[in-house]
Design a protein around this motif. Structure first.
Motif, PDB file in Angstrom:
ATOM      1  N   LEU A  73       0.654  -1.202   0.201  1.00 39.66           N
ATOM      2  CA  LEU A  73      -0.129  -0.065   0.033  1.00 39.66           C
ATOM      3  C   LEU A  73       0.784   1.359   0.089  1.00 39.66           C
ATOM      4  N   LYS A  74       1.928   1.297   0.625  1.00 35.39           N
ATOM      5  CA  LYS A  74       2.868   2.271   0.703  1.00 35.39           C
ATOM      6  C   LYS A  74       3.672   2.462  -0.576  1.00 35.39           C
ATOM      7  N   THR A  75       3.564   1.765  -1.511  1.00 38.28           N
ATOM      8  CA  THR A  75       4.501   2.075  -2.679  1.00 38.28           C
ATOM      9  C   THR A  75       4.104   3.170  -3.469  1.00 38.28           C
ATOM     10  N   GLU A  76       2.947   3.543  -3.674  1.00 38.32           N
ATOM     11  CA  GLU A  76       2.494   4.953  -4.159  1.00 38.32           C
ATOM     12  C   GLU A  76       3.413   6.023  -3.395  1.00 38.32           C
ATOM     13  N   GLY A  77       3.401   6.073  -2.195  1.00 39.39           N
ATOM     14  CA  GLY A  77       4.170   7.167  -1.573  1.00 39.39           C
ATOM     15  C   GLY A  77       5.487   6.901  -1.715  1.00 39.39           C
ATOM     16  N   ILE A  78       6.084   5.883  -1.714  1.00 44.92           N
ATOM     17  CA  ILE A  78       7.481   5.504  -1.783  1.00 44.92           C
ATOM     18  C   ILE A  78       7.948   6.080  -3.349  1.00 44.92           C
ATOM     19  N   SER A  79       7.212   5.733  -4.196  1.00 43.11           N
ATOM     20  CA  SER A  79       7.693   6.173  -5.525  1.00 43.11           C
ATOM     21  C   SER A  79       7.613   7.806  -5.392  1.00 43.11           C
ATOM     22  N   TYR A  80       6.579   8.535  -4.900  1.00 42.12           N
ATOM     23  CA  TYR A  80       6.512  10.076  -4.798  1.00 42.12           C
ATOM     24  C   TYR A  80       7.621  10.666  -4.000  1.00 42.12           C
ATOM     25  N   ILE A  81       8.006   9.843  -2.742  1.00 43.01           N
ATOM     26  CA  ILE A  81       9.199  10.283  -2.017  1.00 43.01           C
ATOM     27  C   ILE A  81      10.399  10.433  -2.858  1.00 43.01           C
ATOM     28  N   ALA A  82      10.858   8.977  -3.610  1.00 44.31           N
ATOM     29  CA  ALA A  82      11.878   9.137  -4.379  1.00 44.31           C
ATOM     30  C   ALA A  82      11.940   9.901  -5.641  1.00 44.31           C
ATOM     31  N   GLY A  83      10.887  10.134  -6.196  1.00 46.47           N
ATOM     32  CA  GLY A  83      10.632  10.986  -7.265  1.00 46.47           C
ATOM     33  C   GLY A  83      10.823  12.523  -6.731  1.00 46.47           C
ATOM     34  N   SER A  84      10.665  12.893  -5.422  1.00 48.42           N
ATOM     35  CA  SER A  84      10.802  14.313  -4.981  1.00 48.42           C
ATOM     36  C   SER A  84      12.203  14.327  -4.342  1.00 48.42           C
ATOM     37  N   ASP A  85      13.160  13.332  -4.512  1.00 47.72           N
ATOM     38  CA  ASP A  85      14.473  13.372  -3.804  1.00 47.72           C
ATOM     39  C   ASP A  85      14.213  13.792  -2.347  1.00 47.72           C
ATOM     40  N   LEU A  86      13.552  12.775  -1.578  1.00 47.04           N
ATOM     41  CA  LEU A  86      13.273  13.007  -0.013  1.00 47.04           C
ATOM     42  C   LEU A  86      13.973  11.864   0.645  1.00 47.04           C
ATOM     43  N   PRO A  87      14.378  11.899   1.698  1.00 49.26           N
ATOM     44  CA  PRO A  87      15.235  10.956   2.521  1.00 49.26           C
ATOM     45  C   PRO A  87      14.055  10.383   3.637  1.00 49.26           C
ATOM     46  N   CYS A  88      13.973   9.091   3.808  1.00 50.67           N
ATOM     47  CA  CYS A  88      13.200   8.615   4.834  1.00 50.67           C
ATOM     48  C   CYS A  88      13.777   7.242   5.059  1.00 50.67           C
ATOM     49  N   LEU A  89      13.087   6.747   6.372  1.00 53.29           N
ATOM     50  CA  LEU A  89      13.410   5.414   6.676  1.00 53.29           C
ATOM     51  C   LEU A  89      12.139   4.668   6.591  1.00 53.29           C
ATOM     52  N   ILE A  90      12.070   3.485   6.019  1.00 54.29           N
ATOM     53  CA  ILE A  90      10.884   2.555   5.995  1.00 54.29           C
ATOM     54  C   ILE A  90      11.489   1.222   6.333  1.00 54.29           C
ATOM     55  N   ILE A  91      10.599   0.525   7.434  1.00 55.65           N
ATOM     56  CA  ILE A  91      10.966  -0.641   8.028  1.00 55.65           C
ATOM     57  C   ILE A  91      10.104  -1.683   7.417  1.00 55.65           C
ATOM     58  N   ASN A  92      10.240  -2.821   6.659  1.00 56.38           N
ATOM     59  CA  ASN A  92       9.474  -3.737   6.587  1.00 56.38           C
ATOM     60  C   ASN A  92       9.786  -4.991   7.113  1.00 56.38           C
ATOM     61  N   VAL A  93       8.892  -5.530   8.033  1.00 56.32           N
ATOM     62  CA  VAL A  93       9.191  -6.582   8.718  1.00 56.32           C
ATOM     63  C   VAL A  93       8.431  -7.769   7.850  1.00 56.32           C
ATOM     64  N   GLN A  94       9.192  -8.761   6.921  1.00 58.07           N
ATOM     65  CA  GLN A  94       8.476  -9.309   6.120  1.00 58.07           C
ATOM     66  C   GLN A  94       7.552 -10.250   6.601  1.00 58.07           C
ATOM     67  N   ARG A  95       6.539 -10.694   5.759  1.00 63.10           N
ATOM     68  CA  ARG A  95       5.738 -11.922   6.301  1.00 63.10           C
ATOM     69  C   ARG A  95       5.330 -12.528   4.936  1.00 63.10           C
ATOM     70  N   GLY A  96       4.935 -13.875   5.207  1.00 58.52           N
ATOM     71  CA  GLY A  96       4.520 -14.582   3.925  1.00 58.52           C
ATOM     72  C   GLY A  96       3.448 -14.053   3.172  1.00 58.52           C
ATOM     73  N   GLY A  97       3.534 -13.950   1.761  1.00 56.68           N
ATOM     74  CA  GLY A  97       2.640 -13.637   0.533  1.00 56.68           C
ATOM     75  C   GLY A  97       2.323 -14.859  -0.324  1.00 56.68           C
ATOM     76  N   PRO A  98       1.888 -14.336  -1.289  1.00 61.19           N
ATOM     77  CA  PRO A  98       1.168 -13.104  -1.843  1.00 61.19           C
ATOM     78  C   PRO A  98      -0.266 -12.711  -1.320  1.00 61.19           C
ATOM     79  N   GLY A  99      -0.967 -11.796  -1.280  1.00 62.89           N
ATOM     80  CA  GLY A  99      -2.229 -11.640  -0.601  1.00 62.89           C
ATOM     81  C   GLY A  99      -2.056 -11.327   0.762  1.00 62.89           C
ATOM     82  N   LEU A 100      -2.972 -11.662   1.553  1.00 61.20           N
ATOM     83  CA  LEU A 100      -3.066 -11.833   3.084  1.00 61.20           C
ATOM     84  C   LEU A 100      -1.792 -12.826   3.418  1.00 61.20           C
ATOM     85  N   GLY A 101      -1.635 -13.716   2.651  1.00 59.98           N
ATOM     86  CA  GLY A 101      -0.360 -14.575   3.204  1.00 59.98           C
ATOM     87  C   GLY A 101      -0.476 -15.194   4.530  1.00 59.98           C
TER      88      GLY A 101
END
Lengths: 342, 178, 249
Positions: A73-101
């Motif tokens: 869900l966050k990928t939209e915002g991450i693309s904008y953040i990258a496209g606007s040359d902004l720094p930030c920290l995102i943590i992804n604690v991965q779980r099984g997928g796809p879907g709700l997984g």
């Protein structure tokens, strides 16, 4: 990890609850009000990442954390953040997928993290810790590099690292945050021209130029920033490539293989983007084969193959869906492969 | 002792994760490398809670314990599931109030402690898990007794400080049980 | 020669890209005047939407951030939390604020974020070429409702001020129009108040501005203003829907 972020100067956390990363948010909710920071539980993952965009525009160190479906869900915002040359920290604690997984540990977001955290031509920095101590250390690195290169950084962890406990020592330094951010939209106080944080370029020539400039920066990063741990690689016949929590299992298997007389070694990418190609390329000259071991159906193995470039066979072993491979399983694969190779 | 891998298993609510923390912190107090990993992996089924703990002189490789040196079992399902995975020469500590089965293995030491019954007889309701830690301590010497005391002090949350004394009594009870 | 009108300094010299007869220009001017008259340009950060006003970042001379579609209130929240002393406003259209960004709108409002939201409602998606908006009127013909908006399949329009005024977090919600000079004066006062509220820490303020879109409505500019007056105002009554700011200071 949360404390490391705070010690790195992070005072703004925006998140949305999702298993298995609730510990980070809970910690932030407790700590932030005590140190004059912001903990805000957003109405959605999308809102959270856009709050990150706003705070990053203001030039502050900011973070969000989530788990696989939330990162999608966050990928939209991450693309904008990258496209606007902004720094930030995102943590992804991965779980099984796809879907709700599921809610068990996984590494199946490797492709997403290194190739597709949103639409468009861009990269983010991706760090993959294998211990809690390293997770802490990499938070500092991630913030520094994100600021230096003006781009998002991600800590790609998994449910195993997300919930386990190990002793950690915090580096004593408080973050110096010496990197100036003259581009930040803090209000111009009538002292400078107005700053604009933006990712829209309607003129294709202008957009191409912007993207090309960004990729020049990426080239510098690929040159300077790849990190990898090499374990018993020098005399190895087989090198296992593995990242994050899986690498600890692989290390145990490598030790067992050595005890049986099989010359096994391991390369553990610490940065997944930039991928430590050179460490792999170097090993490709001396080893007889590689095996990528992952908690997925085989994602990083693509990057291993690209780096090896056909010089040596590259095998894969993985478990997915939330299953953690056991050292015995990995050892069996090493034995099978080396038996076949001889 | 180079490496001790613990697998603690039972129902949620029996204090399995807490027991794991006490063991891990004991190792930490002794200056060892430790890891604590709550119920994860294929074994997480049927409402059971379990927890892997590693204590080692070396940095810990896999924090997931599949072949424990020490098994603590607090329900029948866990006993059935894990008793065969105990490493040869290992120790299984079994709450025989809740599990009325015996292990047929001869290559491990099986210790049967009626911890749940002992807890209610001694006004230590809810501390069967700690009694079992006492038994583990007695039979394995995984840490110094002082370290275990410090670990309990560390693990009991501020709101429950009044329970520290009971926890210590429970440890001692487990250590004394023949 | 006496100067009778001067463009506010908070508007840049860039040529506006808006269609002839569009009222975005008027609303930009009102926002710029409010910022200038309050003397807050130096500490104001605006958030531009996606839609016709996407390029607002080029027109206002304060610092500006361009947000993803619908996310302006979330971006503004991040800015305001990081810069509590600054003045943060969003400028959004109906698709941005009342469709794709409804969640961000409602939740920034209910949190009572101390921000100013300028909501331009022209009952249509302008930039993408005239599709049905969440605020398109029943029966209104658009590119995607060629037979008129049929409420049995396309649902009813959203009345944002009415909806938001039910939320405890909202300090001020008013609907105004820019169809004629007296209404423009009222709009100016409302926008000014919405900014003042933020300066005075009063909380979430929204001004909904009924606006025209001659191009996509298929009308001349003057006909468009008549259409606004005859069709939109009856459906979206003007007025103050909520004001707990305790009047003027």
């Amino acid at each position: 990890m949360a404390e490391a972020a705070i010690k790195s100067g992070c005072r703004h956390f925006f998140g949305y609850p999702i298993t298995p990363q609730t510990e980070v948010a809970a910690y932030m909710a407790k700590r932030m009000p005590k140190i004059g920071g912001t903990y805000l539980q957003a109405e959605s993952e999308i809102a959270a990442i856009n709050m990150v965009l706003g705070a990053a525009s203001a030039g502050v160190r900011v973070m969000t954390s989530s788990s696989s479906p939330g990162i999608s869900l966050k990928t939209e915002g991450i693309s904008y953040i990258a496209g606007s040359d902004l720094p930030c920290l995102i943590i992804n604690v991965q779980r099984g997928g796809p879907g709700l997984g599921g809610i068990q540990p996984s590494q199946a977001d490797y492709w997403q993290a290194t190739r597709a955290t949103g639409h468009g031509d861009f990269h983010i920095l991706v760090f993959a810790p294998s211990t809690i101590q390293e997770m802490v250390d990499l938070v500092y690195t991630a913030y520094d590099k994100a600021d230096e290169y003006r781009m998002p950084a991600m800590i790609l962890a998994d449910g195993m690292l997300g919930q386990m406990m190990e002793p950690v020592e915090f580096p004593e330094k408080e973050a110096d945050q010496k990197i100036e951010k003259p581009w930040a939209t803090t209000g111009h106080q009538n002292k400078r021209a107005h700053n604009i944080v933006n990712s829209l370029y309607l003129d294709p020539n202008e957009l191409e130029q912007k993207v090309v400039e960004r990729f020049k920066r990426y080239e510098r990063i690929k040159e300077k920033e790849p990190l990898a741990e090499e374990y018993l690689v020098d005399d190895a016949d087989i090198v296992l490539v593995s990242f994050g929590a899986t690498s600890r299992i692989v290390k145990s298997a490598v030790n067992s293989a050595r005890a049986m007389g099989i010359k096994a070694g391991m390369i553990r990418p610490i940065t997944l983007w930039p991928f430590p190609e050179k460490a792999i390329q170097k090993a490709a000259d001396t080893v007889s084969c590689f095996m990528s071991v992952e908690m997925s159906m085989g994602q990083m193995v693509d990057d291993v193959r690209l780096a090896v470039n056909g010089k040596k066979p590259v095998y894969f072993f993985g478990r997915t869906g939330g299953i953690i491979p056991s050292p015995a399983e990995v050892l069996e694969q090493i034995q099978k492969t080396m038996g076949g190779a001889k | 002792m180079a490496l001790k891998n613990f697998l603690l298993a039972g129902f949620g609510g029996q204090g399995i994760l807490f027991s794991g923390k006490v063991i891990a912190y004991s190792g930490l107090m002794d200056g060892k490398e430790v890891s604590w990993l709550p119920s994860y992996g294929p074994e997480m089924r049927g409402g059971t809670a379990n927890c892997s703990v590693c204590i080692s002189d070396e940095p810990i490789g896999s924090p997931l314990v599949l072949s424990p040196d020490v098994l603590m079992a607090m329900n029948l399902q866990s006993f059935d599931k894990f008793i065969d995975s105990v490493a040869p020469g290992g120790v299984a500590v079994i709450d025989c109030t809740l599990i009325d089965k015996k292990s047929s293995r001869t290559d491990i030491t099986a210790i049967y402690v009626p911890a749940t019954a002992l807890a209610s007889e001694n006004d230590l309701q809810g501390l069967a898990n700690i009694i079992l830690i006492g038994a583990i301590l007695k039979h394995t010497g995984f840490a110094d007794f002082e370290a275990v005391k410090k670990a309990i002090d560390k693990c009991v949350p501020p709101k429950k400080r009044h329970l520290i004394e009971a926890n210590l009594r429970a440890i001692e009870l487990g250590m004394q049980y023949e | 020669m006496a100067v009778v009108f001067e463009k506010p300094k908070t508007l840049s010299d860039a040529t506006l890209h808006y269609c002839p007869g569009c009222t975005h220009g008027i609303i930009h001017t009102l926002v710029a005047q409010a910022i200038e008259e309050l003397g807050i340009e130096g500490k104001t950060v605006g958030v531009a939407p996606v839609g016709c006003a996407v390029m607002a970042y080029n027109y206002f001379t304060c610092d500006m951030v361009e947000a993803p579609h619908g996310r302006a209130p979330a971006v503004a929240t991040g800015l305001k939390r990081a810069l509590p002393e600054n003045i943060i406003f969003t400028y959004q259209g109906d698709g941005d604020l009342a469709a794709i960004g409804t969640a961000e709108t409602v939740h920034s409002a209910t949190r009572g974020e101390n921000i100013t939201v300028i909501f331009v409602n022209n009952a249509i998606y302008g930039m993408t070429g005239g599709q049905m908006a969440p605020t398109s009127l029943p029966g209104q013909i658009t590119q995607t409702t060629p037979y008129g908006r049929d409420v049995s399949t396309a649902g009813y329009p959203v009345r944002i001020c009415e909806m938001l005024s039910t939320l405890d977090g909202v300090a001020y919600a008013e609907r105004v129009s820019v169809d004629c000079v007296p209404n423009i004066r009222k709009a100016k006062a409302a926008i000014q108040k919405a900014f003042e509220n933020q300066v005075n820490q009063k909380g979430f303020s929204i001004v909904e501005v009924l606006s025209s879109c001659p191009t996509n409505w298929g009308l001349t500019p003057v006909e468009a203003l008549d259409w606004l007056r005859d069709n939109m105002i009856p459906y979206y009554p003007l007025g103050v829907y909520k004001d707990i700011t305790g009047g003027d200071k």
